[in-house]
Design an enzyme around this catalytic site. Structure first.
Site, PDB file in Angstrom:
ATOM      1  NE  ARG A 157      -1.405   2.642   2.736  1.00 38.49           N
ATOM      2  CZ  ARG A 157      -1.000   3.817   3.207  1.00 38.49           C
ATOM      3  NH1 ARG A 157      -0.889   4.865   2.382  1.00 38.49           N
ATOM      4  NH2 ARG A 157      -0.657   3.959   4.477  1.00 38.49           N
ATOM      5  CD  GLU A 158       3.456   5.313   2.709  1.00 41.43           C
ATOM      6  OE1 GLU A 158       4.040   6.169   2.012  1.00 41.43           O
ATOM      7  OE2 GLU A 158       2.420   5.553   3.359  1.00 41.43           O
ATOM      8  CG  HIS A 204      -4.827   3.307   3.640  1.00 42.93           C
ATOM      9  ND1 HIS A 204      -4.884   4.458   2.903  1.00 42.93           N
ATOM     10  CD2 HIS A 204      -4.409   3.668   4.885  1.00 42.93           C
ATOM     11  CE1 HIS A 204      -4.523   5.479   3.657  1.00 42.93           C
ATOM     12  NE2 HIS A 204      -4.224   5.028   4.865  1.00 42.93           N
ATOM     13  CG  ASP A 220      -6.227  -0.138   7.910  1.00 40.23           C
ATOM     14  OD1 ASP A 220      -6.912  -0.651   8.812  1.00 40.23           O
ATOM     15  OD2 ASP A 220      -5.095  -0.546   7.593  1.00 40.23           O
ATOM     16  CB  SER A 276      -5.794   6.615  10.717  1.00 43.37           C
ATOM     17  OG  SER A 276      -4.606   7.362  10.925  1.00 43.37           O
ATOM     18  CG  HIS A 293       1.538   5.522   8.564  1.00 35.13           C
ATOM     19  ND1 HIS A 293       1.554   4.398   7.766  1.00 35.13           N
ATOM     20  CD2 HIS A 293       1.910   6.553   7.752  1.00 35.13           C
ATOM     21  CE1 HIS A 293       1.914   4.723   6.536  1.00 35.13           C
ATOM     22  NE2 HIS A 293       2.136   6.030   6.503  1.00 35.13           N
ATOM     23  CG  HIS A 305       5.498   9.373   5.990  1.00 34.26           C
ATOM     24  ND1 HIS A 305       5.770   9.097   4.674  1.00 34.26           N
ATOM     25  CD2 HIS A 305       4.215   8.980   6.207  1.00 34.26           C
ATOM     26  CE1 HIS A 305       4.694   8.569   4.099  1.00 34.26           C
ATOM     27  NE2 HIS A 305       3.738   8.486   5.019  1.00 34.26           N
ATOM     28  CG  HIS A 309      36.150  -1.853  16.323  1.00 29.13           C
ATOM     29  ND1 HIS A 309      34.867  -1.430  16.030  1.00 29.13           N
ATOM     30  CD2 HIS A 309      36.733  -0.831  16.982  1.00 29.13           C
ATOM     31  CE1 HIS A 309      34.688  -0.207  16.496  1.00 29.13           C
ATOM     32  NE2 HIS A 309      35.816   0.183  17.067  1.00 29.13           N
TER      33      HIS A 309
END
Length: 424
Positions: A43-44, A103, A123, A165, A224, A226, A321
Site C-alpha cells: 500500500r504505502e 486503506h 483502514d 486514522s 504510521h 514517515h 574492534h
C-alpha cells in the site's frame, strides 16, 4: 550501582530483568514486547517513486511477508483502479495467515468497494490538520465526524475490522484529535490511528500524544511514521513505550517521499528490547531474501549501511574492534548476525588491520604460523595496503606463500616472498 554480566548483555532469560538497553523502570503501558506489525509495502510501498507491482509480484511479496510472520498486510485501496480491486480480491483469496487490510478514504463508496473484495479489515483515513482541511479535502471537523460515523457503522455491519486514522496527526489540533478519536472509539472501532504524515514528529512528541490518547480510548492504537527527518524507527519505539499496539512498516522503508518505518530497521530496534520475543514472533532469517525481492521489484540496491542486511552491517575493520570481536562478538555487535541468517566479516586487507585478525584468518586457512610470524606478515599486509587496496584473495595468497616459505626453512625464500609481494 547495578552491574551487568555477560548473560544480561546478551539478553538471555537470566539477564532479561536487567537488560541494559531497556529503561531501568519499564512503563506500565509499554507494549515493546507485545505488538503487531501492519506491513504496508503493498500500500504505502506502491507510493514509492520507482514502484510498479503487477499482480504476480504483489502475490509473491504478500506470500513472502506472510512467511516472515507479519500479522497484517495492508493493500492499496481497491477504489484506486480496477486493477487494484482485482489484485485486492486475488490476495484475499490466497488463504494467508496474515489478516488482509485495505486503506481507503473516509467515503462510503470506497468502503462499499473495499468490503466486496473479501478483506479482513478496512483502514479508514481522513486529514485532520488545518493544512489538509483547507488545502486538501476542504471539510470541517463536523463533516469529518459525520462521514467517519457513516463509514465505520457500515464496515462494522459487515463483521470485519475497522480502523479510523487521522492524517497529519501531529499538525492537528489536539482537542479536535481527541474528540474524533473518542467518538469513533465509542462506535466500536478496532483501532484508532496516528499518522506522522510529513515526518515532522520526534520521539518525545510521539510518546506524549500516544500516552494522552491511551487515556482517552479503550481500543488499540496504530501508528504510521514517515521518515523525512530520520525519526521513523525511534518514533515507532516511543509509540510502543507509550502504549501503542500496532506499527506500520514497509520493506526497506519504501513509500511516499522518503518512506516510512522500515521493517528490517524496526525488527533490529525491537530485537534489543526483547530478543526472544522478536525471534519467536518473526522468521528473521528471511529478512534478506524479502528485502532483495522488493529491492529488485523497485529497481534499487539494498543500501550498504542498511539495518541487518547491508553488506557493511556486520563488517569489522579496525584492529582493536577485530580483536575484541574475535574474543567476544558482543563487544561490538548489539545484534547477533546468525539470528538473522547473516554472518560477520572481519576485514584484514587494509592499513588498520591488527595481527589478531590476521592470526584468525591464518587459522581459518589451516596454516601454522607463530605469533611472531603472524606479526611480520601483518606488517607486510599493512605496508601493501598503503599502496593499494588488498582483497581477501590477495591476503590469502600472501599468507599461503609466506607459510610455504616458512615451513620450507629457507630464510632467503621467506625474504623473497615478502619483497616480491611489495614489488607486486
Amino acid at each position: 550501582m547495578t552491574t551487568y554480566g555477560r548473560d544480561q548483555v546478551n539478553g538471555t532469560a537470566e539477564g532479561k530483568v536487567n537488560n541494559p538497553y531497556m529503561p531501568r523502570y519499564e512503563d506500565l503501558l509499554s507494549r515493546v514486547n507485545n505488538f503487531s506489525i501492519i506491513e504496508s509495502t503493498l500500500r504505502e510501498g506502491e507510493q514509492f517513486a520507482n514502484a510498479f507491482f503487477d499482480t504476480a509480484k504483489k502475490i509473491e511479496i504478500a506470500k513472502a511477508l506472510d512467511d516472515f510472520g507479519v500479522e497484517y498486510i495492508e493493500l492499496t485501496s481497491p477504489a484506486a483502479s480496477e486493477q487494484s480491486r482485482q489484485d485486492c480480491t486475488a490476495i484475499c483469496q490466497l488463504g494467508l495467515k496474515a489478516k488482509i487490510l485495505t486503506h481507503i478514504r473516509c467515503h462510503i463508496d470506497d468502503a462499499r468497494i473495499a468490503v466486496e473484495t473479501g478483506v479482513d479489515g478496512v483502514d479508514v483515513v481522513i486529514g485532520t490538520s488545518s493544512y489538509l482541511r483547507e488545502f486538501s479535502h476542504g471539510k470541517d471537523m463536523n463533516y469529518i465526524t459525520e462521514k467517519a460515523t457513516e463509514v465505520i457503522n457500515f464496515v462494522k455491519s459487515k463483521g470485519i475490522e475497522v480502523r479510523f486514522s487521522s492524517e497529519d496527526s501531529f499538525r492537528s489540533d489536539l482537542v479536535d484529535l481527541l474528540s474524533i478519536y473518542r467518538t469513533v472509539d465509542k462506535l466500536g472501532v478496532n483501532r484508532v490511528g496516528i499518522a506522522d504524515t510529513v515526518g515532522c514528529a520526534n520521539p518525545r512528541q510521539v510518546y506524549e500524544l500516544v500516552r494522552t490518547l491511551r487515556g482517552v480510548v479503550s481500543c488499540d492504537i496504530e501508528c504510521h511514521f514517515h521518515n523525512d527527518t530520520g525519526c521513523a524507527i525511534a518514533n515507532a519505539y516511543a509509540a510502543l513505550e507509550a502504549g501503542a499496539t500496532h506499527i506500520d512498516t514497509s520493506v526497506l522503508g519504501i513509500g511516499e517521499r522518503n518512506g516510512i518505518t522500515p521493517l528490517g530497521g524496526f525488527c533490529a530496534r525491537m530485537y534489543t528490547a526483547d530478543k526472544n520475543y522478536i525471534k519467536n514472533k518473526y522468521k528473521l532469517h528471511m529478512l534478506r531474501d524479502l528485502e532483495n525481492l522488493v529491492a529488485d521489484a523497485v529497481s534499487v540496491q539494498v543500501p550498504f549501511n542498511n539495518y541487518i542486511t547491508g553488506y557493511c552491517a556486520f563488517t569489522h575493520k579496525a584492529g582493536i574492534h577485530a580483536k575484541a570481536i574475535l574474543n567476544n562478538p558482543s563487544t561490538y555487535e548489539i545484534l547477533k548476525p546468525e539470528d538473522f541468517g547473516m554472518t560477520r566479516y572481519v576485514s584484514i586487507g587494509h592499513r588498520l588491520t591488527g595481527w589478531n585478525a590476521v592470526k584468525n584468518r591464518v587459522e581459518q586457512l589451516g596454516l601454522s604460523l607463530t605469533d611472531d610470524q603472524v606479526k611480520k606478515v601483518t606488517a607486510k599486509i599493512k605496508e601493501l595496503a598503503d599502496i593499494r587496496p588488498q582483497s581477501m584473495e590477495d591476503v590469502d595468497n600472501l599468507l599461503r606463500d609466506y607459510h610455504y616459505a616458512v615451513t620450507s626453512g629457507d630464510q632467503s625464500q621467506v625474504a623473497n616472498v615478502l619483497s616480491t609481494a611489495i614489488a607486486n
